[in-house]
Design an enzyme around this catalytic site. Structure first.
Site, short mmCIF file in Angstrom:
data_model
loop_
_atom_site.label_atom_id
_atom_site.label_comp_id
_atom_site.label_asym_id
_atom_site.label_seq_id
_atom_site.Cartn_x
_atom_site.Cartn_y
_atom_site.Cartn_z
N SER A 18 0.84 -1.19 0.00
CA SER A 18 0.00 0.00 0.00
C SER A 18 0.88 1.25 0.00
CB SER A 18 -0.89 0.02 1.24
OG SER A 18 -1.49 1.29 1.36
N HIS A 41 -1.34 -1.45 -4.19
CA HIS A 41 -2.59 -1.06 -3.52
C HIS A 41 -2.63 0.46 -3.37
CE1 HIS A 41 -6.06 -2.03 -0.91
NE2 HIS A 41 -5.64 -1.05 -0.12
N ASP A 43 -4.84 3.54 -2.00
CA ASP A 43 -5.94 3.90 -1.11
C ASP A 43 -6.47 5.29 -1.46
OD1 ASP A 43 -6.13 1.65 0.78
OD2 ASP A 43 -4.07 2.20 1.28
N MET A 45 -9.11 8.04 -0.46
CA MET A 45 -9.95 8.44 0.69
C MET A 45 -10.46 9.86 0.47
SD MET A 45 -7.70 7.10 3.89
CE MET A 45 -6.71 5.61 3.85
N HIS A 74 -8.41 0.89 -3.89
CA HIS A 74 -9.32 0.68 -2.75
C HIS A 74 -9.99 2.02 -2.46
CE1 HIS A 74 -9.61 -0.22 1.87
NE2 HIS A 74 -10.79 -0.16 1.29
N MET A 76 -12.18 4.31 -0.55
CA MET A 76 -12.85 4.58 0.73
C MET A 76 -13.53 5.92 0.58
SD MET A 76 -9.78 3.14 3.09
CE MET A 76 -8.65 3.19 1.70
N MET A 145 -11.55 -6.01 5.51
CA MET A 145 -10.75 -5.05 6.29
C MET A 145 -10.44 -5.65 7.65
SD MET A 145 -10.17 -2.51 4.34
CE MET A 145 -9.32 -1.53 5.57
N ASP A 183 -6.70 -6.52 4.37
CA ASP A 183 -6.09 -5.19 4.39
C ASP A 183 -6.15 -4.62 5.80
OD1 ASP A 183 -5.18 -2.64 3.86
OD2 ASP A 183 -6.91 -2.05 2.63
N GLY A 184 -4.96 -4.35 6.35
CA GLY A 184 -4.86 -3.67 7.62
C GLY A 184 -4.11 -4.47 8.66
C1 DX5 Z 1 -6.29 1.62 5.65
C2 DX5 Z 1 -5.88 1.25 4.25
C3 DX5 Z 1 -4.77 0.29 4.18
C4 DX5 Z 1 -3.47 0.76 4.79
C5 DX5 Z 1 -2.85 -0.44 5.43
O1 DX5 Z 1 -7.55 2.15 5.65
O2 DX5 Z 1 -6.97 0.69 3.55
O3 DX5 Z 1 -4.54 -0.15 2.85
O4 DX5 Z 1 -2.57 1.32 3.89
O5 DX5 Z 1 -1.75 -0.04 6.13
P1 DX5 Z 1 -0.99 -1.03 7.15
O6 DX5 Z 1 -0.51 -2.19 6.35
O7 DX5 Z 1 0.09 -0.20 7.70
O8 DX5 Z 1 -2.01 -1.44 8.19
ZN ZN Z 2 -6.51 -0.23 1.61
#
Ligand code: DX5
Ligand code: ZN
Length: 229
Positions: A18, A41, A43, A45, A74, A76, A145, A183-184
């Protein structure tokens, strides 16, 4: 591992670094540091669906031009029905959006697929898999998640292991035909549990970009997952 084997041709678990944990001022270089990853990946947001703001279509378009690694977007964001297909149009390999934000997830999945991308559905930790079994027949990817979405560097929620295992059973029994992605909080201490429960694809942000050698961290995570699955 059926789907991952099909996807990679290797039978290996997939690792998706990510870039949320990368240096955004040096993004192309940071992406080069994870060469050999299965997916990248990304993200997205919107400071509305989650309390954080990252990047949108213009930056994803530039990333697409800067790398051959398939993009795993991804989203969000609120109103994915309106916005998700656009990420497919600009060349994302997989476009995942949250069921909690979607008005018509099936229609949105079809719109993503019509643009040539894979469609993914993400579930927050509190969202039950059972409620979406029918909807998921229209998807290529299920993103489970294992933290509350919004920020990197959080701790893996162990209670999600049961959800991963239930998704694995649904795929192995033929009810669903999709890739199970987590993820997470995925790192060297947690990836084996997620792999043993049946995940195919592992997102890792801080565990990869916090390492001195991110490409080596990707390989090490993949080996750990392979040994545990
Ligand atoms: C959080 C994201 C993840 C994040 C994961 O909302 O969707 O993709 O980058 O980060 P780590 O691996 O550090 O938990
Ligand atoms: Zn993510």
């Amino acid at each position: 591992m059926q789907y991952a084997a099909q996807h990679t041709g290797t039978g290996q678990p997939m690792i998706a670094p990510s870039i949320l944990s990368a240096d955004f001022a040096r993004l192309a270089d940071e992406i080069d540091r994870v060469a050999g990853s299965d997916w990248l990946h990304v993200d997205v947001m919107d400071a509305h669906f989650v309390p954080n703001l990252t990047i949108g279509e213009p930056v994803v378009k530039s990333i697409r031009a800067a790398t051959d690694i398939p993009l795993d977007c991804h989203l969000m964001i609120s109103d994915p029905d309106r916005w998700a297909p656009g990420y497919a149009t600009l060349g994302a390999h997989n476009v995942t959006f949250h069921v909690e934000a979607a008005g018509d997830p099936v229609q949105t999945a079809r719109a993503i697929r019509a643009e040539g991308a894979k469609a993914g559905l993400a579930l927050k930790p509190g969202t039950a898999l059972e409620d979406y079994r029918e909807v998921l027949t229209e998807f290529d990817t299920l993103l489970i998640m294992t933290v509350e979405p919004g920020f990197g560097g959080q701790a893996f929620i162990d209670a999600m292991i049961d959800k991963i295992a239930a998704a694995r059973r649904a795929v192995d029994s033929g009810h669903l035909n999709l890739l199970v992605e987590v993820d997470g909080g995925v790192n060297a201490a947690t990836i084996e549990r997620a792999a043993a429960a049946g995940a195919d694809c592992f997102v890792a942000g801080s565990a990869v970009y916090g390492a001195d050698d991110p490409a080596q961290a990707v390989r090490a995570l993949r080996e750990q997952a392979a040994a545990a699955s």
